[in-house]
Design an enzyme around this catalytic site. Sequence first.
Site, PDB file in Angstrom:
ATOM      1  N   GLU A   1       5.458  -8.940   8.270  1.00  0.00           N
ATOM      2  CA  GLU A   1       4.143  -9.320   8.770  1.00  0.00           C
ATOM      3  C   GLU A   1       4.188 -10.533   9.682  1.00  0.00           C
ATOM      4  O   GLU A   1       4.982 -11.451   9.479  1.00  0.00           O
ATOM      5  CB  GLU A   1       3.189  -9.647   7.606  1.00  0.00           C
TER       6      GLU A   1
ATOM      7  N   GLU B   1      -5.211   1.838   4.450  1.00  0.00           N
ATOM      8  CA  GLU B   1      -4.023   1.188   3.876  1.00  0.00           C
ATOM      9  C   GLU B   1      -4.475  -0.094   3.193  1.00  0.00           C
ATOM     10  O   GLU B   1      -5.122  -0.937   3.820  1.00  0.00           O
ATOM     11  CB  GLU B   1      -3.047   0.799   4.989  1.00  0.00           C
TER      12      GLU B   1
END
Length: 258
Positions: free
Chosen positions: A57, A46
């Site tokens: 995040e 990824e």
Amino acid sequence: MSVKKIADAFKNGKAFIPFITAGDPGIEYTKKFILEMEKAGADLIEIGIPFSDPIAEGIVIQEADIRALQAGTTTDDVFFMVEDLRKETDMPLVFMTYLNIVYHYGYERFFSRCESVGISGIVIPDMPFEEKDECVNIAASHGVEVISMIAPTSEERIRMISSEAKGFIYVVSSLGVTGVRSEIKTDLESILAAVKTATDTPAAIGFGINTPEQAKKMASYADGVIVGSAIVKIVAKYGKDAAPHIAEYVRSMKDAIR
């Protein structure tokens, strides 16, 4: 070069899927890190396209995005890097980024470039399942699979999302943002069981996994394990000299889930 599909990553046992933020500490190092991860046993990688407001995040990847943006990394730079990378690897690659990036680039232009450089899929954490159709249809026309994310939620919703999933299913191990966790307490076994009743699409667990012991445990439920923050931390610590340290870590994680 013909490029392997996402499904190929799951053909030889459990898949190990590392994540890396493109452009941290500079785009030229990202290519090197990806090739090292492949050599160390990664099955699919990824690649995070840096964004100024990465809401899913934790602090580790937020800081990596800031470093990458400060280094001047653009979405075009990431595409050029992947194009260059394709001269040396046919492994499956998936982008992870936010809808804002894709939308502003233009869906058609973005996915057309994904197709031309050999990106097989994309994870868009802030795109609601109910609003995915326009994006998914354009992506599909360019052979790009939009990866569905499943959080610890109702069984009914898990089945609904799973039944339409393409590529692989990204099972979020715990509520909240990405980041290293010392313990993962979500009832992942029952989530995976619900997924398996709805689809044959492989499911990989991510968010918080960082030790070989955790990876081994997660791989006992899932078809693959995704690790991001722990790798990004290695990059933060060693910068441009991170390649051998990343390789050693990826090797230990892949060994744990074999």
